[in-house]
Write an enzyme that holds these catalytic residues in place. Structure first.
Site, short mmCIF file in Angstrom:
data_model
loop_
_atom_site.label_atom_id
_atom_site.label_comp_id
_atom_site.label_asym_id
_atom_site.label_seq_id
_atom_site.Cartn_x
_atom_site.Cartn_y
_atom_site.Cartn_z
N ASP A 376 82.45 63.33 -20.68
CA ASP A 376 82.04 64.69 -20.42
C ASP A 376 81.48 65.25 -21.73
OD1 ASP A 376 81.96 66.65 -18.57
OD2 ASP A 376 83.89 67.53 -19.07
N ASP A 716 87.71 67.25 -17.82
CA ASP A 716 88.73 68.29 -17.94
C ASP A 716 88.80 69.18 -16.71
OD1 ASP A 716 86.35 69.58 -18.23
OD2 ASP A 716 86.69 70.30 -20.27
N ASP A 720 86.18 66.75 -12.11
CA ASP A 720 86.22 65.40 -12.67
C ASP A 720 87.29 64.52 -12.02
OD1 ASP A 720 84.24 66.05 -14.55
OD2 ASP A 720 85.73 66.95 -15.87
#
Length: 1022
Positions: A376, A716, A720
């Site tokens: 990410d 996070d 996800d």
């Protein structure tokens, strides 16, 4: 519009009975494939009349209570369906009977079976097999409980989703507002939300006032998004007129129609997807399974061979079965399960000290096998705080300091234009520091306000001193807050300078601000805004935008005292003051800057052969800029767009294979087939996926896994969680991570820093190497434990080593040394080699078995037999006379057995000599295991290069020797364990063999280093 009597034609988007019935008939796989597809909604495109037609809802009165009750009965409550959970006792049984444990259970059952046969056929059976069975069972139960305890803290994914579901909702039914339990909300309900509320279902906004929602848990975007009735994007996740279930309304108010509830909401789909995904076997579990196959194969081969041999040699069926069981059990390395578990636990503890919290022990090694990391961007690669990066004033771009400790570049802060720009940024700004933080460094302070304004506030506080004092000197009179229509924010302040009574300041979208200006401030003086200056502005704006930065324009106007005297009644509804012909002052651009340690960490990954892919919900330009900043796209590598720009040709004329780097937009990804995605992943070494949805992140992970990669994913947000669950190892963020992502992950980064993953990879690779060493050490002693039994069968000699003594080695003397190898430091730079290939680079391979069993183990067995024959010879039994003596030796009624010198021995005297031999054989194994432990420290380097810095290993050498002495000389062990004291000289019998092992392996490794890839490496390097 009719009052709330919903149209009979109404079929909710995804909650109709047809959908329910068809869903039952579909397989689970089809359902999951359906969930992996993009969200398909068209409600954001409908006008208010069409919404009324579709849902039958009066847009002012809402549904009637009766109609709401009908819909509730049909669709069920607005709640997430909990997935089928695995009962705790099944999880416990998996730990108790899974993997390596099954081998030990088989051994224990065979021991009890052998003991049963002996009880049925012999008058005074030995209890050895009973003890062995009990000990094996105990080892498995203790280790199973330990592993279960370690993992019991994991996998409660749905519980954390439940925390996201709001408790109450404000609905309008029959024109009356009422607060009801959120589970009672139905499709078609009219719902009102205000700042601080959690959205109770997916809503189509029909009216709003300054409404902003925080979608970060869903899309990963940290900036609050404004919500209004306008249709602004084809993509339902990006349009302004839909608010999503379980996101937060941060300010303003809105009213909307419920278009989806429960499992059918966007969040519900993610929850179902995350909890329904099948998770594959971890690499270490596959390795242990492979190891069990090898050990079982060796055990069964030896057992059956000697079963047949013993029948040929004339033993009875029952004796042959006892031998068969004995050989199979002797092959089971009893202590290895505990060793592996303890080694993984120690590494997990070591990783926790380095900010990697491992929830699942097997994940420790998986991280070391990782070949692709899908990371990410926000908060992992970046600092997760908007920071002012550049300013443009006096027709020049100035770089701001974005470092975490303010050790970077400084710019000229004496300029009059900077003075004016900083004043606008401080005054035209609603962000304030939260109270009681005077002692906290400015960059670490908490701010009430949005991300951009917080960045400006911190920048001005750092450069110019107290912003609150500046605001006190220039009190605000009136303000027009930012809105999506005019795209600017304006405020009027009392001016502390003598040149005018009031100062008007404005900030907003740069092109909108420039359009309202007729002059520009250069070196403190107003100059006409001519074409040349407009072009300079345009170039600066494009340059900063191209860096992926968010750019704001700033202007001001000193209101003349004659027109605007003290006490002038400013009106913001119908502005009675100028909002054009202002003076443009400059630009400020912000970015969420990369973390300091990330570029180095990405470089380490590259040299370790690990591909780092950025997957983000952010804009492609920003994503590409950060990717270049951290080295995911390395210097000199171009995307097709870069090549097209350099050659000045259209993008479609560039061969995609010419570009090493690649930035893929989520909308393009939507239309890609599996084959096209596989091509991108295969042919491009540096990849950025931007504007991706949760489903796409999952598809990317599956694509990497199709390529044979071991994939680690960082994330996070709730969005996800499906990808975290599907990945070989999911890594969640400890600080910014949502509860859902933490539950779905195998590992949590306590400091949210990408660099910690690289530390984890290093630890994972090290533990794989060290487990190999530990297993090689443990397996080697199997041969001196098995061969006495084989010689006992073939040569008919007194038993050289007893079962209880074998247990003392496997669960006593060998345990600490085997575990100490987990503390061994890396031989070379393990981050310079390619990730291991799970198909070819096994934890236990034929070469390791060949070294442990065929070479070192054989030398150890010779050492043991040497001490055995020495003791018997010293007591009168020469080796040649021992062959075939077993039957008489073990006969209870033979009290006058003659030795080689004619001395007679009673049964009890013979057994004391036999048990002394057992003790001596045991001590010999301990002594040859000294050398084995030292050579297992390193697989390639010389021991003189590696050194003896592992203090735990040195302690292990002393501990196993002390334990052997304790078992030999402590009064009472002769009765409890049949261990007898040895003469000091008998301790030295095995020393030459220990030295031979050391010299043999040093020579082998010397040849290995001299001829890399040669015959010795191919045959012996494990």
């Amino acid at each position: 519009m009719g009052k709330g009597a919903a149209s009979e034609k109404y079929q909710p988007a995804a909650t109709s009975e047809n959908a329910k019935n068809s869903k039952k008939s579909k397989s689970k796989t089809t359902d999951l494939d359906e969930l992996k597809k993009e969200v398909s909604l068209d409600d954001h495109k409908l006008n208010l009349d069409e919404l009324h037609q579709k849902y039958g809802t009066d847009l002012t009165q809402g549904l009637t209570p009766a109609r709401a009750k009908e819909i509730l009965a049909r669709d069920g409550p607005n709640a997430l369906t909990p997935p089928p959970t695995t009962p705790e006792w099944i999880k416990f049984c998996r730990q108790l009977f899974g993997g390596f444990s099954i081998l030990l259970w088989t051994g224990a059952i065979l021991c009890f079976l052998a003991y049963g046969i002996q009880v049925a056929t012999v008058d005074n059976p030995a209890n050895d097999n009973l003890y062995l069975g009990v000990v094996l069972s105990t080892v498995v139960i203790i280790t199973g409980c330990f592993s279960y305890y370690q993992e019991a803290k994991s996998s409660k994914i749905m519980d954390s989703f439940k925390n996201m579901v709001p408790q109450q909702a404000l609905v309008i039914r029959d024109g009356e507002k009422s607060s009801i339990n959120a589970e009672q909300v139905v499709v078609g309900d009219l719902v009102e939300v205000k700042g601080g509320d959690r959205i109770p279902a997916d809503l189509r906004i029909i009216s709003a006032c300054s409404c902003k929602v925080d979608n970060s848990s869903l899309t990963g975007e940290s900036e609050p998004q404004s919500r209004s009735p306008e249709y602004s994007s084809e993509n339902p996740l990006e349009t302004k007129n839909i608010a999503f279930f379980s996101t937060n309304c941060v300010e303003g108010t809105a009213r909307g129609i419920v278009i989806n509830i429960g499992d059918h909401t966007v969040m519900g789909r993610i929850a179902t997807l995350a909890s329904g995904l099948e998770v594959g076997q971890t690499p270490i579990a596959a390795e242990i399974e492979h190891f069990i196959h090898i050990i079982t194969g060796v055990a069964v081969f030896l057992g059956v061979s000697f079963f047949i041999l013993s029948l040929i040699l004339g033993y009875t069926w029952l004796e042959a079965v006892i031998f068969l069981i004995g050989i199979i059990v002797a092959n089971v390395p009893e202590g290895l399960l505990a060793t592996v578990t303890v080694c993984l636990t120690l590494t997990a503890k070591r990783m926790a000290r380095k900010n990697c919290l491992v929830k699942n022990l097997e994940a420790v090694e998986t991280l070391g096998s990782t070949s692709t990391i899908c990371s990410d961007k926000t908060g992992t690669l970046t600092q997760n705080r908007m920071t002012v990066a550049h300013m443009w004033f006096d027709n020049q771009i100035h770089e701001a300091d974005t470092t975490e400790n303010q050790s970077g570049i400084s710019f000229d802060k004496t300029s009059l234009s900077w003075n004016a720009l900083s004043r606008i940024a401080a005054l035209c700004n609603r962000a304030v520091f939260q109270a009681g933080q005077d002692s906290v460094p400015i960059l670490k302070r908490s701010v009430a306000g949005d991300a951009s304004e917080s960045a400006l506030l911190k920048c001005i506080e750092l450069c110019c001193g107290s912003v609150s004092q500046m605001r006190d000197r220039n009190p605000k009179i009136v303000e027009i807050p930012f809105n999506s229509t005019n795209k600017y924010q304006l405020s009027i302040h009392e001016n502390d300078k003598a040149d005018s009574r009031y100062l008007l300041v404005m900030k907003g979208a740069p092109e909108r601000i420039l359009d309202r200006c007729s002059t520009i401030l250069l070196n403190g003086e107003d100059k006409p805004l001519n074409e040349e200056m407009k072009e300079a502005f345009q170039n600066a704006y494009l340059e900063l935008g191209g860096l992926g930065e968010r750019v704001l324009g700033f202007c001001h106007l000193k209101l003349s005292t004659s027109k605007f005297p003290e006490g002038y009644p400013f009106d913001v509804e119908e502005p009675n003051f100028p909002i054009t012909d202002l003076c443009f002052v400059g630009l400020m651009s912000m970015i969420d800057p990369p973390r300091a340690a990330v570029p180095d960490a990405v470089g380490k990954c590259r040299s370790a052969g690990i591909k780092v892919i950025m997957v983000t919900g952010d804009h492609p330009i920003t994503a590409k800029a950060i990717a270049k900043g951290v080295g995911i796209i390395s210097e000199g590598n171009e995307t097709v767009e870069d090549i097209a720009a350099r050659l000045n040709i259209p993008v479609n004329q560039v061969n995609p294979r010419d570009a090493k780097a690649c930035v893929v937009h989520g909308t393009d990804l939507k239309d890609l087939s599996h084959e096209n995605l596989d091509d991108i992943l295969h042919y491009h070494t540096e990849i950025v996926f931007a504007r991706t949805s949760p489903q796409q992140k999952l598809i990317i992970v599956e694509g990497c896994q199709r390529q044979g990669a071991i994939v680690a994913v960082t994330g996070d947000g709730v969005n996800d969680s499906p990808a975290l669950k599907k990945a070989d190892i999911g890594v969640a963020m400890g600080i910014a991570g949502s509860d859902v992502s933490k539950q779905a992950a195998d590992m949590i980064l306590l400091d949210d820093n990408f660099a910690s993953i690289v530390t984890g990879v290093e630890e994972g690779r090290l533990i794989f190497d060290n487990l190999k060493k530990s297993i090689a050490y443990t397996l080697t002693s199997n041969i001196p434990e098995i061969t006495p039994f084989l010689v006992f069968i073939i040569a008919n000699v007194p038993l050289p080593l007893g079962t209880v003594t074998i247990l003392c080695i496997d669960l006593g003397t060998d345990m600490v040394p085997a575990i100490s190898l987990a503390y061994e430091r890396a031989e070379s730079d393990i981050m310079k080699r390619q990730p291991r290939n799970p198909k070819t680079d096994k934890l236990v391979n034929e070469r390791l078995i060949s070294m442990a069993y065929g070479q070192i183990g054989m030398i150890q067995a010779l050492g043991g037999f040497f001490s055995y024959f020495v003791i018997l010879a010293e007591n009168g039994f020469l080796p040649i006379d021992l062959i075939g003596i077993r039957e008489k030796w073990d006969e209870l009624w033979t009290q006058d057995l003659e030795d080689s010198y004619g001395q007679q021995w009673t049964y009890e005297q013979r057994k004391i000599v036999e048990y002394t031999c057992h003790t001596s054989f045991f001590v010999s194994i301990v002594i040859v295991q000294w050398a084995d432990l030292i050579i297992c420290k390193t697989r390639r380097n010389s021991i003189f290069q590696q050194g003896m810095k592992n203090k735990i290993l040195i302690f292990g050498l002393f501990e196993e020797t002390a334990l052997a002495a304790f078992l030999s000389y402590t009064p009472g062990t002769d009765i409890a364990l049949r261990m007898y004291p040895l003469k000091p000289s008998w301790w030295f019998c095995a020393f030459p063999y220990s030295l031979i092992i050391f010299l043999y392996d040093e020579a082998r490794r010397f040849i290995l280093r001299r001829n890399p890839g040669g015959w010795v490496e191919q045959e012996t390097y494990y």
